[in-house]
Enzyme design. Sequence first.
Site, mmCIF file in Angstrom:
data_model
loop_
_atom_site.group_PDB
_atom_site.id
_atom_site.type_symbol
_atom_site.label_atom_id
_atom_site.label_comp_id
_atom_site.label_asym_id
_atom_site.label_seq_id
_atom_site.Cartn_x
_atom_site.Cartn_y
_atom_site.Cartn_z
ATOM 1 N N LYS A 118 0.955 5.307 -8.877
ATOM 2 C CA LYS A 118 1.140 4.495 -7.664
ATOM 3 C C LYS A 118 -0.187 3.885 -7.225
ATOM 4 O O LYS A 118 -1.251 4.347 -7.643
ATOM 5 C CB LYS A 118 1.711 5.389 -6.561
ATOM 6 C CG LYS A 118 0.782 6.521 -6.177
ATOM 7 C CD LYS A 118 1.498 7.593 -5.379
ATOM 8 C CE LYS A 118 0.517 8.700 -5.033
ATOM 9 N NZ LYS A 118 1.186 9.878 -4.481
ATOM 10 N N ARG A 159 7.464 15.194 5.211
ATOM 11 C CA ARG A 159 7.258 13.769 5.000
ATOM 12 C C ARG A 159 8.578 13.250 4.453
ATOM 13 O O ARG A 159 9.597 13.432 5.079
ATOM 14 C CB ARG A 159 6.111 13.580 4.007
ATOM 15 C CG ARG A 159 4.855 13.087 4.626
ATOM 16 C CD ARG A 159 3.682 13.054 3.660
ATOM 17 N NE ARG A 159 4.016 12.994 2.236
ATOM 18 C CZ ARG A 159 3.131 12.797 1.276
ATOM 19 N NH1 ARG A 159 1.861 12.630 1.577
ATOM 20 N NH2 ARG A 159 3.488 12.764 0.008
ATOM 21 N N TYR A 209 -28.495 -6.409 7.484
ATOM 22 C CA TYR A 209 -28.055 -6.500 8.874
ATOM 23 C C TYR A 209 -28.664 -5.398 9.724
ATOM 24 O O TYR A 209 -28.706 -4.229 9.301
ATOM 25 C CB TYR A 209 -26.527 -6.394 8.942
ATOM 26 C CG TYR A 209 -25.816 -7.655 8.499
ATOM 27 C CD1 TYR A 209 -26.063 -8.876 9.119
ATOM 28 C CD2 TYR A 209 -24.897 -7.608 7.460
ATOM 29 C CE1 TYR A 209 -25.400 -10.028 8.709
ATOM 30 C CE2 TYR A 209 -24.222 -8.754 7.052
ATOM 31 C CZ TYR A 209 -24.483 -9.963 7.668
ATOM 32 O OH TYR A 209 -23.836 -11.082 7.273
HETATM 33 C C1 LIG Z 1 0.755 10.969 -5.210
HETATM 34 C C2 LIG Z 1 1.674 12.032 -5.559
HETATM 35 C C3 LIG Z 1 1.358 12.971 -6.560
HETATM 36 C C4 LIG Z 1 0.006 13.049 -7.213
HETATM 37 O O1 LIG Z 1 -0.832 13.867 -6.419
HETATM 38 P P1 LIG Z 1 -2.347 14.186 -6.813
HETATM 39 O O2 LIG Z 1 -2.808 15.080 -5.738
HETATM 40 O O3 LIG Z 1 -3.062 12.877 -6.814
HETATM 41 O O4 LIG Z 1 -2.342 14.811 -8.155
HETATM 42 C C5 LIG Z 1 2.336 13.871 -6.923
HETATM 43 N N1 LIG Z 1 3.540 13.877 -6.327
HETATM 44 C C6 LIG Z 1 3.873 13.032 -5.343
HETATM 45 C C7 LIG Z 1 5.211 13.102 -4.721
HETATM 46 C C8 LIG Z 1 2.946 12.080 -4.921
HETATM 47 O O5 LIG Z 1 3.268 11.246 -3.928
#
Ligand SMILES: *Cc1c(COP(=O)(O)O)cnc(C)c1O
Length: 351
Positions: A43, A137, A254
Amino acid sequence: MPTMRPDAPTSPLRLSIDASALTANWRALDRLSGPARAGAAVKANAYGVGAAQVAPVLRAAGCDDFFVAHWSEVPELLDHVPASRIAVLHGPLTAADAAWARAAGVRPVINSLHQARLWQEAGGGACDLMVDTGINRLGVSLADLSDPLLAALDIDVLHSHLAASEEPDNPLNASQLERWQAARAVVRHRRAALANSAGIALGGAFLGDLTRPGLALYGGVPCAALAGEIRQVVCPQAAIMQVRQLQAGDSVGYNATFTATSPMRVGVVSIGYADGYLRCWSGKGLMRAGGADLPVLGRVSMDMTVVDLGGAPDLREGDWLDVAYALPEASERSGLSQYELLTLLGRRFAR
Ligand SMILES: *Cc1c(COP(=O)(O)O)cnc(C)c1O
């Protein structure tokens, strides 16, 4: 007649991606997953690394299950991964999402009874189910698990997600494991998944049939148990655009937060906070060339950063610098999380 547009010149900013380290990280996480297979969370453009760069490397390494959050992340992935190997974690928000998932052949992760209904009304088919076991969540509540809407689903992976996996002693881990196992006993499914990167290090019953590492694939080390297993994957690199000579009393950038106390040679480098190199690196970041450490001087600007070239007197305009970006150390130094350090990396990097 359309005008001929010449190709843009190469970028003075690039993200070097170590494909062999990425492969080694996935293989290490797959091995640590024991009886389970490791998938990959890709993602957010593979955490900013670049989904188009990451996906073919992970496929070649043997990865068979890919997770994105948004529907908009699917098309790019389809160039590299079969649709049936992609699951969309946020699931359908509208009937149009569900219809699109059916047409594309990707699996929605169903997170609520509302989403289960949308999916069935679109025609249904293979999907995943996310059960909430304590993170509060996304996910179906345990109390809703015996709803007939869920019994009608064709569930491939039954997921839950850990809230504190990077803290092995947090009691939430055990209670989430117990609830996930209870859900597995109630809902018909083919595979079960609970562990993210740090969850893999919890081992044993946390592993299930499939794991979902993200951060550690890309060089993040979320917990002590993974140190020594994970290699750095990304290194931002930026070109020197201008070299200048400062005299004692000259200030940089800056608000003049750095003032030279003696003559010094500095380089103006083409990376700034618009690229994700945030202002927290002002006076704190480090770039490198040929073994020399080049400290950041003064404020990071939107498009440029100034470094001390004292350690590398031969560097000139057009030369490339590595930005020190080993995630555990960079997180310690900047105060940003390893997740933020990755996902910040902007659009102007050539990947
Ligand atoms: C993003 C995500 C992961 C990956 O988690 P990491 O801590 O980056 O390994 C796994 N499962 C779900 C549902 C996620 O949203």
